[in-house]
Design a protein around this motif. Sequence first.
Motif, PDB file in Angstrom:
ATOM      1  N   ILE B  86      62.410 -21.597-119.299  1.00  0.00           N
ATOM      2  CA  ILE B  86      62.224 -20.415-118.465  1.00  0.00           C
ATOM      3  C   ILE B  86      61.180 -20.712-117.408  1.00  0.00           C
ATOM      4  CG2 ILE B  86      61.688 -17.989-118.487  1.00  0.00           C
ATOM      5  CD1 ILE B  86      63.985 -18.449-120.120  1.00  0.00           C
ATOM      6  N   ASN B  87      61.471 -20.267-116.206  1.00  0.00           N
ATOM      7  CA  ASN B  87      60.564 -20.504-115.103  1.00  0.00           C
ATOM      8  C   ASN B  87      59.509 -19.405-115.099  1.00  0.00           C
ATOM      9  OD1 ASN B  87      59.283 -20.913-112.760  1.00  0.00           O
ATOM     10  ND2 ASN B  87      61.121 -21.056-111.503  1.00  0.00           N
ATOM     11  N   LEU B  88      58.330 -19.735-115.597  1.00  0.00           N
ATOM     12  CA  LEU B  88      57.299 -18.708-115.630  1.00  0.00           C
ATOM     13  C   LEU B  88      56.559 -18.593-114.322  1.00  0.00           C
ATOM     14  CD1 LEU B  88      55.499 -18.759-119.054  1.00  0.00           C
ATOM     15  CD2 LEU B  88      57.087 -17.132-118.131  1.00  0.00           C
ATOM     16  N   LYS B  89      56.601 -19.664-113.537  1.00  0.00           N
ATOM     17  CA  LYS B  89      55.777 -19.654-112.341  1.00  0.00           C
ATOM     18  C   LYS B  89      56.296 -18.620-111.355  1.00  0.00           C
ATOM     19  CE  LYS B  89      53.932 -23.504-110.230  1.00  0.00           C
ATOM     20  NZ  LYS B  89      54.025 -24.630-109.327  1.00  0.00           N
ATOM     21  N   GLY B  90      57.607 -18.492-111.301  1.00  0.00           N
ATOM     22  CA  GLY B  90      58.143 -17.548-110.333  1.00  0.00           C
ATOM     23  C   GLY B  90      57.968 -16.109-110.791  1.00  0.00           C
ATOM     24  N   ARG B  91      58.212 -15.899-112.074  1.00  0.00           N
ATOM     25  CA  ARG B  91      58.262 -14.520-112.522  1.00  0.00           C
ATOM     26  C   ARG B  91      56.902 -13.984-112.917  1.00  0.00           C
ATOM     27  NH1 ARG B  91      62.588 -15.040-116.215  1.00  0.00           N
ATOM     28  NH2 ARG B  91      64.037 -15.403-114.550  1.00  0.00           N
ATOM     29  N   TYR B 119      53.984 -20.221-126.257  1.00  0.00           N
ATOM     30  CA  TYR B 119      53.079 -21.294-125.872  1.00  0.00           C
ATOM     31  C   TYR B 119      53.341 -22.529-126.717  1.00  0.00           C
ATOM     32  CZ  TYR B 119      48.930 -23.769-124.544  1.00  0.00           C
ATOM     33  OH  TYR B 119      48.072 -24.707-124.081  1.00  0.00           O
ATOM     34  N   ALA B 120      53.607 -22.320-128.018  1.00  0.00           N
ATOM     35  CA  ALA B 120      53.831 -23.472-128.900  1.00  0.00           C
ATOM     36  C   ALA B 120      54.994 -24.308-128.405  1.00  0.00           C
ATOM     37  CB  ALA B 120      54.088 -22.995-130.323  1.00  0.00           C
ATOM     38  N   THR B 121      56.114 -23.690-128.097  1.00  0.00           N
ATOM     39  CA  THR B 121      57.282 -24.462-127.669  1.00  0.00           C
ATOM     40  C   THR B 121      57.018 -25.144-126.341  1.00  0.00           C
ATOM     41  OG1 THR B 121      58.132 -22.228-127.662  1.00  0.00           O
ATOM     42  CG2 THR B 121      59.547 -23.929-128.571  1.00  0.00           C
ATOM     43  N   ARG B 122      56.410 -24.393-125.384  1.00  0.00           N
ATOM     44  CA  ARG B 122      56.217 -25.004-124.090  1.00  0.00           C
ATOM     45  C   ARG B 122      55.170 -26.102-124.149  1.00  0.00           C
ATOM     46  NH1 ARG B 122      58.172 -21.640-119.897  1.00  0.00           N
ATOM     47  NH2 ARG B 122      56.635 -22.535-118.474  1.00  0.00           N
ATOM     48  N   TYR B 123      54.221 -25.937-125.077  1.00  0.00           N
ATOM     49  CA  TYR B 123      53.154 -26.916-125.191  1.00  0.00           C
ATOM     50  C   TYR B 123      53.700 -28.280-125.575  1.00  0.00           C
ATOM     51  CZ  TYR B 123      49.341 -29.277-127.548  1.00  0.00           C
ATOM     52  OH  TYR B 123      48.438 -30.194-127.964  1.00  0.00           O
ATOM     53  N   ARG B 124      54.704 -28.287-126.422  1.00  0.00           N
ATOM     54  CA  ARG B 124      55.246 -29.579-126.836  1.00  0.00           C
ATOM     55  C   ARG B 124      55.773 -30.342-125.642  1.00  0.00           C
ATOM     56  NH1 ARG B 124      59.239 -27.907-130.754  1.00  0.00           N
ATOM     57  NH2 ARG B 124      57.964 -26.242-131.570  1.00  0.00           N
ATOM     58  N   GLU B 125      56.472 -29.649-124.773  1.00  0.00           N
ATOM     59  CA  GLU B 125      56.972 -30.287-123.561  1.00  0.00           C
ATOM     60  C   GLU B 125      55.816 -30.761-122.697  1.00  0.00           C
ATOM     61  OE1 GLU B 125      60.436 -30.863-124.222  1.00  0.00           O
ATOM     62  OE2 GLU B 125      60.001 -31.008-122.098  1.00  0.00           O
ATOM     63  N   LEU B 126      54.835 -29.894-122.579  1.00  0.00           N
ATOM     64  CA  LEU B 126      53.654 -30.206-121.786  1.00  0.00           C
ATOM     65  C   LEU B 126      53.036 -31.522-122.195  1.00  0.00           C
ATOM     66  CD1 LEU B 126      51.262 -27.159-121.443  1.00  0.00           C
ATOM     67  CD2 LEU B 126      51.438 -29.020-119.871  1.00  0.00           C
ATOM     68  N   VAL B 127      52.857 -31.681-123.511  1.00  0.00           N
ATOM     69  CA  VAL B 127      52.156 -32.858-123.988  1.00  0.00           C
ATOM     70  C   VAL B 127      52.948 -34.104-123.699  1.00  0.00           C
ATOM     71  CG1 VAL B 127      51.501 -34.072-126.065  1.00  0.00           C
ATOM     72  CG2 VAL B 127      50.787 -31.757-125.738  1.00  0.00           C
ATOM     73  N   GLU B 141      60.320 -31.122-112.262  1.00  0.00           N
ATOM     74  CA  GLU B 141      61.074 -29.937-112.662  1.00  0.00           C
ATOM     75  C   GLU B 141      60.271 -29.100-113.648  1.00  0.00           C
ATOM     76  OE1 GLU B 141      64.943 -31.085-114.065  1.00  0.00           O
ATOM     77  OE2 GLU B 141      64.928 -29.250-115.268  1.00  0.00           O
ATOM     78  N   LEU B 142      59.654 -29.801-114.597  1.00  0.00           N
ATOM     79  CA  LEU B 142      58.848 -29.070-115.573  1.00  0.00           C
ATOM     80  C   LEU B 142      57.688 -28.372-114.896  1.00  0.00           C
ATOM     81  CD1 LEU B 142      58.084 -28.493-118.524  1.00  0.00           C
ATOM     82  CD2 LEU B 142      56.680 -30.504-118.425  1.00  0.00           C
ATOM     83  N   GLN B 143      57.069 -29.063-113.951  1.00  0.00           N
ATOM     84  CA  GLN B 143      55.886 -28.509-113.312  1.00  0.00           C
ATOM     85  C   GLN B 143      56.186 -27.205-112.619  1.00  0.00           C
ATOM     86  OE1 GLN B 143      54.283 -31.716-110.930  1.00  0.00           O
ATOM     87  NE2 GLN B 143      52.306 -30.768-111.205  1.00  0.00           N
ATOM     88  N   SER B 144      57.396 -27.114-112.037  1.00  0.00           N
ATOM     89  CA  SER B 144      57.679 -25.894-111.294  1.00  0.00           C
ATOM     90  C   SER B 144      57.922 -24.722-112.222  1.00  0.00           C
ATOM     91  CB  SER B 144      58.898 -26.100-110.406  1.00  0.00           C
ATOM     92  OG  SER B 144      60.020 -26.315-111.232  1.00  0.00           O
ATOM     93  N   LYS B 145      58.043 -25.001-113.526  1.00  0.00           N
ATOM     94  CA  LYS B 145      58.322 -23.885-114.421  1.00  0.00           C
ATOM     95  C   LYS B 145      57.082 -23.389-115.141  1.00  0.00           C
ATOM     96  CE  LYS B 145      62.919 -25.294-115.588  1.00  0.00           C
ATOM     97  NZ  LYS B 145      63.531 -26.215-116.518  1.00  0.00           N
ATOM     98  N   LEU B 146      55.996 -24.130-115.042  1.00  0.00           N
ATOM     99  CA  LEU B 146      54.831 -23.770-115.832  1.00  0.00           C
ATOM    100  C   LEU B 146      54.088 -22.609-115.210  1.00  0.00           C
ATOM    101  CD1 LEU B 146      53.400 -27.285-116.552  1.00  0.00           C
ATOM    102  CD2 LEU B 146      54.735 -25.868-118.052  1.00  0.00           C
ATOM    103  N   ALA B 152      47.337 -25.840-115.200  1.00  0.00           N
ATOM    104  CA  ALA B 152      45.998 -26.432-115.169  1.00  0.00           C
ATOM    105  C   ALA B 152      45.824 -27.424-116.312  1.00  0.00           C
ATOM    106  CB  ALA B 152      44.947 -25.326-115.251  1.00  0.00           C
ATOM    107  N   VAL B 153      46.308 -27.070-117.498  1.00  0.00           N
ATOM    108  CA  VAL B 153      46.213 -27.988-118.636  1.00  0.00           C
ATOM    109  C   VAL B 153      46.995 -29.264-118.350  1.00  0.00           C
ATOM    110  CG1 VAL B 153      46.752 -28.267-121.065  1.00  0.00           C
ATOM    111  CG2 VAL B 153      45.932 -26.102-120.248  1.00  0.00           C
ATOM    112  N   PHE B 154      48.183 -29.099-117.815  1.00  0.00           N
ATOM    113  CA  PHE B 154      49.054 -30.223-117.504  1.00  0.00           C
ATOM    114  C   PHE B 154      48.386 -31.164-116.525  1.00  0.00           C
ATOM    115  CE2 PHE B 154      53.073 -32.156-117.419  1.00  0.00           C
ATOM    116  CZ  PHE B 154      53.397 -32.461-116.127  1.00  0.00           C
ATOM    117  N   GLU B 155      47.857 -30.574-115.442  1.00  0.00           N
ATOM    118  CA  GLU B 155      47.222 -31.385-114.418  1.00  0.00           C
ATOM    119  C   GLU B 155      46.022 -32.113-114.970  1.00  0.00           C
ATOM    120  OE1 GLU B 155      47.829 -31.967-111.053  1.00  0.00           O
ATOM    121  OE2 GLU B 155      49.774 -31.251-111.723  1.00  0.00           O
ATOM    122  N   ALA B 156      45.267 -31.428-115.834  1.00  0.00           N
ATOM    123  CA  ALA B 156      44.074 -32.061-116.382  1.00  0.00           C
ATOM    124  C   ALA B 156      44.456 -33.293-117.179  1.00  0.00           C
ATOM    125  CB  ALA B 156      43.323 -31.073-117.282  1.00  0.00           C
TER     126      ALA B 156
END
Lengths: 214, 203
Positions: B86-91, B119-127, B141-146, B152-156
């Motif tokens: 799910i694209n959270l960044k847009g919504r 958060y748990a599910t998305r976090y796995r992808e993040l890591v 693609e993932l970045q545009s959905k966060l 911020a966590v991803f970028e860090a």
Amino acid sequence: MPTASLFEYIGAKIEEPTLTPEELEFFAEHEKVVIIPNFSLNLPSSKLSCVEGTYGPFRPNIPVDVPLYLALALHRRGKCRIQPPPWMASDKLKEVLEEERSISQYFQPVPQYYVEVSKMLFTEARAIFGSNNDVHEVQDLIEELKKVRNSKILDGLRKVSGPITVKLNNLSASESNKIRLLFENSLNMWHQLAKNDKEWQEGRMAGTDTPATL
Amino acid sequence: MTDYWSLDGALAEETIVPARFKFGVHGVARVLEPGSTSNDVEPEAKVDAPLWLAAALGRRSMVTISLPETYHERYRRRLNAGAECINLKGRAPYFYDVGNKCNEFLQDLTLSAFLARTYATRYRELVSRGLSTVSGEDMLELQSKLSLEELAVFEAGRESVARAELWARGARPRATVAVLPTRKRAAATRDGAEVAGAARQKA
């Protein structure tokens, strides 16, 4: 109790990481290595007094324990021969690599700064390992070790699904630095999300419905 | 409250939250709802207010707040089914933060469990994507959905790994090149001198 927004944490994240790899290299230079000097120091009792300690005695062909920065400085001036540290022998490395690959729950004990020390020795003092083949062998083994440990770390991180403690023992300094920001901040997020839960459950049980405050 | 100066906090609180006014309010209807007919808000009217306003009024029990749409049943079902797509960044770029804030007023236990689960599910992808430096299409693609917090966590994570690899290669981090003001001044004086010289020639 007001729930603080998550943004207290995000502001801190976007800055520079608190510890840079260059700083870690500086700390790694304090590790001790054995050298064989080819000079004799013209000071009383042949000892060299540095700010952080005294090293010596420096007599030709007698091995002596010095920190890495001193060893490298002497090597650059051609005044000593550095002995590869015992954990860097290729058979030792092969053993550790095997253990690392077979046991996936925890990590093998490695010297805390093995990444930095190996990098510095490879760039500045390649000759100490022997022939070219040996150098490549040790280098490859260390790269393998890094990769295996890295994937283990990622696996461990993926299993985190809440504000729990994760067992990541025996991490070297550079590995823990890599995951420091990400891990710390995601744990913060977890705590934030879980904090709400606990507070209200306790509030409800105690029977006091606190009016929401900002 | 939190940091008054926090830019992200201020932006997060701009999100619109449906609120129901218990009492009427004079004169602000046009501000809150640009298309409204009268100047006053009727009591028991449903108005969309920004979170900062709704929260402040809620503290004085002047409004009742309900959840924004992104936390309703329909979206919850979608997120429970496949959270990482799910694209959270847009919504809802401040998904977790707004959810947490609203929870103070509504005290909906299921909401925080739901937030934690997404958060748990998305976090796995993040890591898995965040700690590698291979920037392929799937990472973008993932970045545009966060959402912004996850970003911020991803970028860090990515930044620290990139730094470590840069160091391992022996390179130095590139310093940002600042525009040198001296050149502009020299050019200005040169032009000024030319103009002055031309003026003097004419005169």
